[in-house]
Design a protein around this motif. Structure first.
Motif, PDB file in Angstrom:
ATOM      1  N   UNK A 369      55.243  45.085  44.391  1.00  0.00           N
ATOM      2  CA  UNK A 369      54.692  43.696  44.079  1.00  0.00           C
ATOM      3  C   UNK A 369      53.165  43.772  44.541  1.00  0.00           C
ATOM      4  N   UNK A 370      53.100  44.270  45.741  1.00  0.00           N
ATOM      5  CA  UNK A 370      51.605  44.355  46.478  1.00  0.00           C
ATOM      6  C   UNK A 370      50.802  45.176  45.506  1.00  0.00           C
ATOM      7  N   UNK A 371      51.130  46.266  44.797  1.00  0.00           N
ATOM      8  CA  UNK A 371      50.360  47.120  43.936  1.00  0.00           C
ATOM      9  C   UNK A 371      50.137  46.391  42.763  1.00  0.00           C
ATOM     10  N   UNK A 372      51.158  45.284  42.325  1.00  0.00           N
ATOM     11  CA  UNK A 372      51.044  44.718  41.035  1.00  0.00           C
ATOM     12  C   UNK A 372      49.900  43.478  41.485  1.00  0.00           C
ATOM     13  N   UNK A 373      50.033  42.931  42.318  1.00  0.00           N
ATOM     14  CA  UNK A 373      49.100  41.875  42.778  1.00  0.00           C
ATOM     15  C   UNK A 373      47.651  42.341  43.054  1.00  0.00           C
ATOM     16  N   UNK A 374      47.661  43.623  43.709  1.00  0.00           N
ATOM     17  CA  UNK A 374      46.274  44.263  43.631  1.00  0.00           C
ATOM     18  C   UNK A 374      45.629  44.580  42.192  1.00  0.00           C
ATOM     19  N   UNK A 375      46.411  44.748  41.349  1.00  0.00           N
ATOM     20  CA  UNK A 375      45.603  45.027  40.035  1.00  0.00           C
ATOM     21  C   UNK A 375      45.238  43.628  39.655  1.00  0.00           C
ATOM     22  N   UNK A 376      46.142  42.474  39.746  1.00  0.00           N
ATOM     23  CA  UNK A 376      45.613  41.308  39.267  1.00  0.00           C
ATOM     24  C   UNK A 376      44.402  40.652  39.828  1.00  0.00           C
ATOM     25  N   UNK A 377      44.228  40.968  41.243  1.00  0.00           N
ATOM     26  CA  UNK A 377      43.025  40.242  42.065  1.00  0.00           C
ATOM     27  C   UNK A 377      41.813  41.240  41.547  1.00  0.00           C
ATOM     28  N   UNK A 378      42.039  42.668  41.367  1.00  0.00           N
ATOM     29  CA  UNK A 378      40.822  43.617  40.849  1.00  0.00           C
ATOM     30  C   UNK A 378      40.314  43.250  39.553  1.00  0.00           C
ATOM     31  N   UNK A 379      41.299  42.715  38.601  1.00  0.00           N
ATOM     32  CA  UNK A 379      40.801  42.244  37.264  1.00  0.00           C
ATOM     33  C   UNK A 379      39.993  40.922  37.450  1.00  0.00           C
ATOM     34  N   UNK A 380      40.415  39.852  38.358  1.00  0.00           N
ATOM     35  CA  UNK A 380      39.716  38.846  38.449  1.00  0.00           C
ATOM     36  C   UNK A 380      38.599  38.494  39.173  1.00  0.00           C
ATOM     37  N   UNK A 381      38.341  39.592  40.131  1.00  0.00           N
ATOM     38  CA  UNK A 381      37.177  39.591  40.864  1.00  0.00           C
ATOM     39  C   UNK A 381      35.971  39.733  40.213  1.00  0.00           C
ATOM     40  N   UNK A 382      35.749  40.234  39.243  1.00  0.00           N
ATOM     41  CA  UNK A 382      34.353  40.257  38.475  1.00  0.00           C
ATOM     42  C   UNK A 382      34.051  38.892  38.019  1.00  0.00           C
ATOM     43  N   UNK A 383      34.941  38.091  37.576  1.00  0.00           N
ATOM     44  CA  UNK A 383      34.590  36.835  36.924  1.00  0.00           C
ATOM     45  C   UNK A 383      33.827  35.714  37.842  1.00  0.00           C
ATOM     46  N   UNK A 384      34.025  36.053  39.246  1.00  0.00           N
ATOM     47  CA  UNK A 384      33.538  35.294  40.168  1.00  0.00           C
ATOM     48  C   UNK A 384      32.102  35.247  40.166  1.00  0.00           C
ATOM     49  N   UNK A 385      31.626  36.215  39.662  1.00  0.00           N
ATOM     50  CA  UNK A 385      29.929  36.397  39.491  1.00  0.00           C
ATOM     51  C   UNK A 385      29.514  35.297  38.793  1.00  0.00           C
ATOM     52  N   UNK A 386      30.322  34.654  37.862  1.00  0.00           N
ATOM     53  CA  UNK A 386      29.633  33.504  37.048  1.00  0.00           C
ATOM     54  C   UNK A 386      29.568  32.104  37.765  1.00  0.00           C
ATOM     55  N   UNK A 387      30.102  32.100  39.019  1.00  0.00           N
ATOM     56  CA  UNK A 387      30.047  30.844  39.952  1.00  0.00           C
ATOM     57  C   UNK A 387      28.821  30.928  40.700  1.00  0.00           C
ATOM     58  N   UNK A 388      28.156  29.875  41.174  1.00  0.00           N
ATOM     59  CA  UNK A 388      26.820  29.752  41.973  1.00  0.00           C
ATOM     60  C   UNK A 388      26.768  30.599  43.217  1.00  0.00           C
ATOM     61  N   UNK A 389      28.107  30.607  43.764  1.00  0.00           N
ATOM     62  CA  UNK A 389      28.232  31.294  45.180  1.00  0.00           C
ATOM     63  C   UNK A 389      29.645  31.811  45.628  1.00  0.00           C
ATOM     64  N   UNK A 390      29.324  32.680  46.400  1.00  0.00           N
ATOM     65  CA  UNK A 390      31.155  32.836  46.801  1.00  0.00           C
ATOM     66  C   UNK A 390      31.791  31.696  47.519  1.00  0.00           C
ATOM     67  N   UNK A 391      30.927  31.245  48.424  1.00  0.00           N
ATOM     68  CA  UNK A 391      31.258  29.895  49.350  1.00  0.00           C
ATOM     69  C   UNK A 391      31.763  28.846  48.540  1.00  0.00           C
ATOM     70  N   UNK A 392      31.069  28.575  47.863  1.00  0.00           N
ATOM     71  CA  UNK A 392      31.022  27.483  46.606  1.00  0.00           C
ATOM     72  C   UNK A 392      32.405  27.788  45.750  1.00  0.00           C
ATOM     73  N   UNK A 393      32.688  28.704  45.437  1.00  0.00           N
ATOM     74  CA  UNK A 393      33.747  29.166  44.649  1.00  0.00           C
ATOM     75  C   UNK A 393      35.091  28.944  45.386  1.00  0.00           C
TER      76      UNK A 393
END
Length: 515
Positions: A369-393
């Protein structure tokens, strides 16, 4: 951007080697489920406190705080001292319940107070927040820094590489590996941040008067006017305690360390150590960020402030140490979030449906499960770049999702009338309103600061709980009420209560000094 010196790469390589050695030493024997999720309930106060600090420092502090301070001022440190007060509350009032009832996950308490539906609701929501906010946010922050110092890298593959490193040792060693590597990482982080603060302060000849002369006065005040766009005083008073209560008291990502404590006193002392450490970011992360206002006027985005300070002012060797500290913070946040998310999946969803599985089988499923969730997080992380800042996100997402959870959790602990059906209906109502409010905000129809949104959502959910209780009737059973009866568990030891009082006074003094 200045290139790193070979000595910097050498220091980072040594740090990574030490992390691997520590992991190998604590994972020589294959851990069973209790070891994987709670370190066998053997964690000491120092390990708990440093691990709490390290696991939090990445996603909401090390990158986000200096950037937010550069953009809006030191009022962003209100999140930190408020966290200290919440941890003090946790040490005295919450830790005795968590440890006294021998819980494995925080949502278990909602099942004991209400029923399995509430447990799964909190667990599922916490799981989403842990993977998409805590883990993905930390991977994004780490990738930003690595890309800044290693030209030519792209965001997606860098996030994937960081996730792979943290995911492997988390899956192998569980909470014990996470906690003990967090101790190392927090020490590296504190040393590196202290050095950076000294170097940046040197640019002002170690004179606070020089800082106040070069930085606008409105950026050096913790308590801001009601119309302040960053953090109004009313939001600090009403909204931050709600966000802090969820993060430090209900969040499995944080509370897992407390649940792994030897006893109630150990958990309380660990929470107090973390509370004391949470008073440091104002000096070690926020003030360097606000000083950067006078040093850098050409930054494209606030999230690059911390790595820019490292690249500009740290000499060879020290830059590597501080970058190692930053990577340490990233890794500690990722490993903590992955381990807690895996715990929620196995203990709150798999184990109740398949009670015949033994501890070894649960541990194997936990690693997968840990490894599976790792994959999900790694796929989603680049999408945060579309937000104005990490803290705001991070903060705005928490502001819309967590207030209904806090309202029902607090009502369940304080009220003897609220039934499971009314609590579940109130949660659904609160989250329906928060979803509609979020959409309205994105469309420009509503414009209220997210800290105040959090408070209003708490009130709406509380009112909904009262309404649904009236409509649905019924009352909790005696067993459900016993689940939150303070008389059923031992209180916090006197030393913990005295320490809590001292830290409360220290926090008040800090706020007054930077009012």
């Amino acid at each position: 951007m200045n290139a790193l010196h070979p000595a910097d790469y050498a220091i980072m390589a040594v740090y990574l080697l030490i992390v691997v050695v520590v992991c190998v030493r604590v994972t020589r024997r294959s851990p069973d489920a209790d070891d994987l999720f709670l370190a066998g309930r053997t964690l000491g106060a120092g390990v708990i406190g440093l691990s709490l600090f390290a696991s939090n420092i990445s996603s909401t502090t090390l990158i986000g705080l200096p950037g937010a301070a550069w953009a809006t001022g030191i009022s962003v440190a209100n999140y930190e001292w408020m966290a200290a007060l919440v941890l003090v509350f946790t040490a005295v009032f919450v830790a005795p319940v968590l440890i006294g009832r021998r819980l494995t996950t925080v949502p278990e308490l909602l099942e004991q107070r209400f029923d399995a539906r509430l447990r799964k609701y909190l667990s599922g929501t916490s799981l989403i927040l842990s993977v998409l906010l805590d883990t993905a946010g930390s991977l994004y922050a780490g990738a930003l820094v690595v890309m800044l110092f290693v030209p030519g890298l792209s965001l997606g593959p860098t996030c994937a590489a960081l996730a792979l490193f943290a995911g492997i040792y988390t899956a192998a060693g569980g909470l014990r590996a996470v906690a003990y590597t967090d101790v190392l990482q927090s020490l590296v982080l504190l040393v590196g941040s202290t050095i950076l603060f000294v170097l940046v302060f040197a640019e002002f000849d170690y004179s606070w008067a020089e800082v106040t002369a070069q930085v606008p006065a409105d950026k050096l005040s913790l308590i801001r006017p009601l119309d302040d766009p960053a953090l109004p005083w009313l939001g600090t008073l009403l909204g931050l305690p709600i966000l802090g209560f969820y993060y430090w008291t209900m969040n499995q990502y944080v509370c897992q360390r407390l649940l792994g404590a030897r006893d109630i006193g150990t958990a309380g002392r660990g929470a107090l150590i973390a509370a004391a450490l949470k008073l440091l970011p104002l000096f070690l992360m926020v003030l360097p960020g606000v000083m950067a206002v006078a040093l850098f006027a050409d930054l494209d985005r606030p999230d690059t402030v911390f790595p820019r300070l490292i690249a500009t002012y740290a000499p060879p060797g020290l830059a590597g140490l501080m970058l190692a500290g930053l990577l340490a913070a990233i890794m500690s946040s990722v490993d903590s979030a992955l381990n807690s998310a895996s715990t929620l999946v196995i203990c709150d969803f798999v184990q109740p449906r398949r009670p015949q599985l033994d501890a070894k089988a649960l541990a194997r499923l936990g690693r997968l499960t840990t490894l599976g969730l790792m994959v999900v997080a790694a796929l989603w992380a680049p999408a945060i770049d579309r937000f104005p800042g990490l803290f705001a996100y991070l903060q705005q997402a928490f502001a819309y999702v967590t207030p209904p959870l806090v309202a029902v959790f607090a009502l369940g602990m304080l009220s003897r009338r609220l039934s499971a059906n009314a609590a579940l209906a109130a949660l659904a109502t609160g989250h329906a309103v928060s979803a509609a409010w979020f959409v309205a905000t994105q469309l420009g129809w509503l414009n209220l600061h997210f800290t105040l949104v959090a408070f209003v959502l708490l009130l709406i959910t509380t009112a909904a709980a009262a309404l649904w209780q009236t409509l649905l009737g019924s009352a909790p059973s005696t067993a459900q009420l016993d689940a939150v009866d303070a008389r059923q568990v031992a209180p916090a030891p006197p030393g913990v209560r005295w320490g809590a009082a001292g830290l409360t006074l220290a926090t008040a003094a800090l706020v007054v000094a930077f009012w």
